[in-house]
Motif scaffolding. Sequence first.
Motif, PDB file in Angstrom:
ATOM      1  N   SER A  27      37.296   3.022 -17.864  1.00  0.00           N
ATOM      2  CA  SER A  27      37.420   1.892 -18.777  1.00  0.00           C
ATOM      3  C   SER A  27      37.821   2.376 -20.165  1.00  0.00           C
ATOM      4  O   SER A  27      37.015   2.979 -20.882  1.00  0.00           O
ATOM      5  CB  SER A  27      36.092   1.117 -18.865  1.00  0.00           C
ATOM      6  OG  SER A  27      36.147   0.149 -19.897  1.00  0.00           O
ATOM      7  N   ALA A  28      39.059   2.112 -20.539  1.00  0.00           N
ATOM      8  CA  ALA A  28      39.506   2.478 -21.885  1.00  0.00           C
ATOM      9  C   ALA A  28      38.734   1.710 -22.946  1.00  0.00           C
ATOM     10  O   ALA A  28      38.506   2.211 -24.053  1.00  0.00           O
ATOM     11  CB  ALA A  28      41.007   2.229 -22.018  1.00  0.00           C
ATOM     12  N   ALA A  29      38.303   0.495 -22.624  1.00  0.00           N
ATOM     13  CA  ALA A  29      37.540  -0.296 -23.593  1.00  0.00           C
ATOM     14  C   ALA A  29      36.231   0.392 -23.940  1.00  0.00           C
ATOM     15  O   ALA A  29      35.799   0.383 -25.098  1.00  0.00           O
ATOM     16  CB  ALA A  29      37.286  -1.700 -23.038  1.00  0.00           C
ATOM     17  N   LEU A  30      35.574   0.996 -22.935  1.00  0.00           N
ATOM     18  CA  LEU A  30      34.272   1.626 -23.182  1.00  0.00           C
ATOM     19  C   LEU A  30      34.410   3.011 -23.804  1.00  0.00           C
ATOM     20  O   LEU A  30      33.566   3.405 -24.616  1.00  0.00           O
ATOM     21  CB  LEU A  30      33.466   1.713 -21.882  1.00  0.00           C
ATOM     22  CG  LEU A  30      33.020   0.381 -21.265  1.00  0.00           C
ATOM     23  CD1 LEU A  30      32.123   0.628 -20.061  1.00  0.00           C
ATOM     24  CD2 LEU A  30      32.294  -0.498 -22.288  1.00  0.00           C
ATOM     25  N   THR A  31      35.414   3.753 -23.445  1.00  0.00           N
ATOM     26  CA  THR A  31      35.534   5.106 -23.988  1.00  0.00           C
ATOM     27  C   THR A  31      36.270   5.148 -25.322  1.00  0.00           C
ATOM     28  O   THR A  31      35.985   6.004 -26.159  1.00  0.00           O
ATOM     29  CB  THR A  31      36.263   6.033 -22.990  1.00  0.00           C
ATOM     30  OG1 THR A  31      37.516   5.451 -22.626  1.00  0.00           O
ATOM     31  CG2 THR A  31      35.420   6.247 -21.738  1.00  0.00           C
ATOM     32  N   ARG A  32      37.192   4.209 -25.550  1.00  0.00           N
ATOM     33  CA  ARG A  32      38.049   4.296 -26.732  1.00  0.00           C
ATOM     34  C   ARG A  32      38.092   3.024 -27.557  1.00  0.00           C
ATOM     35  O   ARG A  32      38.731   2.985 -28.604  1.00  0.00           O
ATOM     36  CB  ARG A  32      39.481   4.657 -26.303  1.00  0.00           C
ATOM     37  CG  ARG A  32      39.575   5.935 -25.497  1.00  0.00           C
ATOM     38  CD  ARG A  32      40.911   6.073 -24.792  1.00  0.00           C
ATOM     39  NE  ARG A  32      40.907   7.206 -23.883  1.00  0.00           N
ATOM     40  CZ  ARG A  32      41.655   8.299 -24.017  1.00  0.00           C
ATOM     41  NH1 ARG A  32      42.485   8.384 -25.033  1.00  0.00           N
ATOM     42  NH2 ARG A  32      41.589   9.278 -23.152  1.00  0.00           N
ATOM     43  N   GLY A  33      37.434   1.960 -27.085  1.00  0.00           N
ATOM     44  CA  GLY A  33      37.582   0.666 -27.719  1.00  0.00           C
ATOM     45  C   GLY A  33      36.769   0.492 -29.001  1.00  0.00           C
ATOM     46  O   GLY A  33      35.842   1.245 -29.289  1.00  0.00           O
TER      47      GLY A  33
END
Length: 544
Positions: A461-467
């Motif tokens: 999940s890009a939202a959780l790691t980088r969001g």
Amino acid sequence: MATREWWRDAVIYQIYPRSFQDDNGDGVGDLQGIARRLPHVAELGADAIWLSPIFTSPMADMGYDVSNYTDIDPLFGTLADFDELIATAHDLGLKVIVDQVLSHSSSAHPFFEESRASRTGPKADWYVWADPKPDGSPPNNWASVFGGSAWEWEPRRRQYYLHNFLTSQPDFNFHNPEVQDWLLSTMEFWLERGLDGFRLDTVNYYFHNAEFPDNPPGDFPRDDLAKTPRETYPWQRHLHDKNQPENLAFLERMRSLCDRYDDIMMVGEVGEDGDRSIEVMAEYTRGTDRLHMAYSFAMLSPEFTADHFRRCIAGFLKGAPDGWPKWSFSNHDVVRHVTRWKEHARDQDTLAKQAVAMLMSFPGTIGIYQGEELGQTDTELVYSELTDPPALRFWPEVKGRDGCRTPMVWEAHAPSAGFSAGTPWLPVKAPQADRAVDRQAAQNDSVLAAYKAAIAYRKHSAALTRGTTDFLDLPEPFLAFRRADGHGALTCVFNLSPEHHSLALGGPARLDGPHHASLDAGTLSLPPNGYAYLAHEGVLTLKA
């Protein structure tokens, strides 16, 4: 994206070496045992391991009293065993970081033996020495974390030396440049052996105020203050014995050393309470020339409210927009979180599953303590089973840290739950053995399965790691925030109570990833300790 540092998206698994796996049968964990069990860590989905101290030590404080900074304590093995562990970990795709205890050494360290012997000589100024007051008392009121004065009399020098922890843990004098140079050289020794980074113990304790002024009183209620000895640690506001401005320059020296190697990481332990700990975390990681990241005891506390978690995360993001936090719920110094927060849940498995869903949704790097992935609880011990110095001194008011340090449980029906063929250094009791890895590995609805699922979801999940992170204004017991990376958004919602609650959604959304909730006709139903990741486009509102 291709050059993003590995540690920013990492899940770091803390191993307490004494208690992970004993392969030589002496009842104490060792490096060969750790290497043999590393596939469990890799299968969990972790990216790195943090090893609590493994250097030569008298073990007065279980390795946090180092007597040789460039060798392995025979209790754990040899340098060859360490090299083999590094190779095994790297083959499994795991980075390795170790505890680096720089603020103090053991009193058995040869440098302290030399320093205490005389006021002259090459090492005379390597530790913190001060003359007594005219009446012979310590130079000021500074207190030891482990109780009593932070000063100990040395008759050979006729001076006091500073120890922020045990009397057998004298503090290095960081005002001496030679001390700094030598400590940096010990870090370089391990980097040359292929180490991937350091966990820096008590990173805000390196420097003291060289004028030795008294610390002012803390925020105790006045009636409690009158009954509390002035040398009790919480009595004071620790303005002069830690968090000194000179610390920042030394952090920059450490960063400069690490930057000479490829992709090295330093995470600092900030020994501080309350909101101030978040401020120090931010200060120590701000920019690109200090620590890579830091953690504090803020989320290792008994507090379990939406307001608390929000203040921790939002406070850090505000204080250091370009810094980086590490968040953990348990480690070797505190009561395990499933036990610590049990009053907020109906059953510990649901609480454990909610906890990992929360942790994996936080911005920053994530830390897991061995056994946490099993929903492990603190072990109830009697006085005769204790080893921890604070517990031995202050029992029964202080239970100490042994309860969270009991051995890892691998096979439910094996002697010592598979930890050792000998008598373990701390007991393995039935409530802990019942949570063994082999038992949970066969259950799709186990806490172990929930950890694997939550870690895997976070990684993809890009939202959780980088969001980005934006909190929603909801009343207790709801913790809710939006993580978004420009390609979609997740709203993460947690019911921090043992009661059922519902929320009305103002827009279309769907449940995505691990959840303990249901969504029907625009209503999100959250059972006790329920949680949900809601995937949506645009802005999603929630109403209690």
